[in-house]
Design an enzyme around this catalytic site. Sequence first.
Site, PDB file in Angstrom:
ATOM      1  N   SER A  58       0.788  -1.235   0.000  1.00 15.01           N
ATOM      2  CA  SER A  58       0.000   0.000   0.000  1.00 15.01           C
ATOM      3  C   SER A  58       0.816   1.279   0.000  1.00 15.01           C
ATOM      4  CB  SER A  58      -0.958   0.009   1.195  1.00 15.01           C
ATOM      5  OG  SER A  58      -2.034  -0.867   0.964  1.00 15.01           O
ATOM      6  N   LYS A  61      -0.082   3.811  -2.610  1.00 22.42           N
ATOM      7  CA  LYS A  61      -1.115   4.854  -2.526  1.00 22.42           C
ATOM      8  C   LYS A  61      -0.533   6.265  -2.477  1.00 22.42           C
ATOM      9  CE  LYS A  61      -4.677   1.910  -0.386  1.00 22.42           C
ATOM     10  NZ  LYS A  61      -3.938   0.646  -0.149  1.00 22.42           N
ATOM     11  N   SER A 115      -5.338   3.510   4.677  1.00 19.40           N
ATOM     12  CA  SER A 115      -5.004   2.555   3.614  1.00 19.40           C
ATOM     13  C   SER A 115      -6.239   1.852   3.065  1.00 19.40           C
ATOM     14  CB  SER A 115      -3.979   1.522   4.106  1.00 19.40           C
ATOM     15  OG  SER A 115      -3.147   1.110   3.059  1.00 19.40           O
TER      16      SER A 115
END
Length: 302
Positions: A58, A61, A115
Amino acid sequence: MIGKFKSGALLLLVMVFVTTAQAGTGPNLASVNAAVARVGDDNLVFGKNADRQVPIASVTKLMTALVVLESGQPLDEALTFHERHTPAANNAYTRIRVDSTLPRSEVIRIALMSSENFAAYTLASNHPGGYDVFVQAMNEKARALGMSGTRFVDPTGLSVLNVSTASDLVRLVNATLKHPEIREYSTTGYYRAHFRNPRYSLSFGNTNPLVHRDSWGVELSKTGYLSEAGRCLVMVSDMNGEKVVTVLLDSLGTRSPLGDSGRIKRWLASGETGTVAKAARRYEQEKNASYAVADNGPATVN
């Protein structure tokens, strides 16, 4: 080049740990791959397998948010959470209801601080040209930043094919710091989002405990986890009066990146290398062996 500092003592401290880094020594870290740099400088103060290409989960992101903000789309526009057009590469559990809406700014916020994978997917799906064009824009931005070891295939990080290097992620962090929205959203401690169609609310918490500690002065944060990527943490924080970029990739447990952050902070202050647990050391040895078997060194992105 070392910047101008307010005190001679701080300058001396910087010279000490630059010399230490050049000598090839550094902190003992549980993370298998790592990079440390000063904010605004892509050159590393310390690196550990910093050019090895690995899954980043993640941490992806951060690029997702950067592409959204640089697209110029209005942050107050309401986005609809439609069902995914393709299945997620890994478990993508979410509490967000299909067909509900939330302003783009809040979607970015929960994607970064908590997240939220459905949020990251929704940001990409609402990009001009759609999802595939968004992923293409992520890769184009990576190339523009000189992130030669980086490749993205989705905006969430759920795919193990999203790969980068610790040194590349320093470049990404320095680019994202130019956007105050990313700094604010990624370090939000707690947030309650109010959805529409239907009306309901959900509370979200930051996945990095250090954002709640004033002594760390965290200005940017992103965590990540996949079984293949291990525990990851990318952060900008205050270390001994200086803003430092820390990239920690592939740690054994949830607390390992936090421990590594502390070891880096102490090393910058005193040169103390610290120690890590035996279990983390075994994990590192196993992962290094698996990387060697897989590709005998960092892969190349065409």
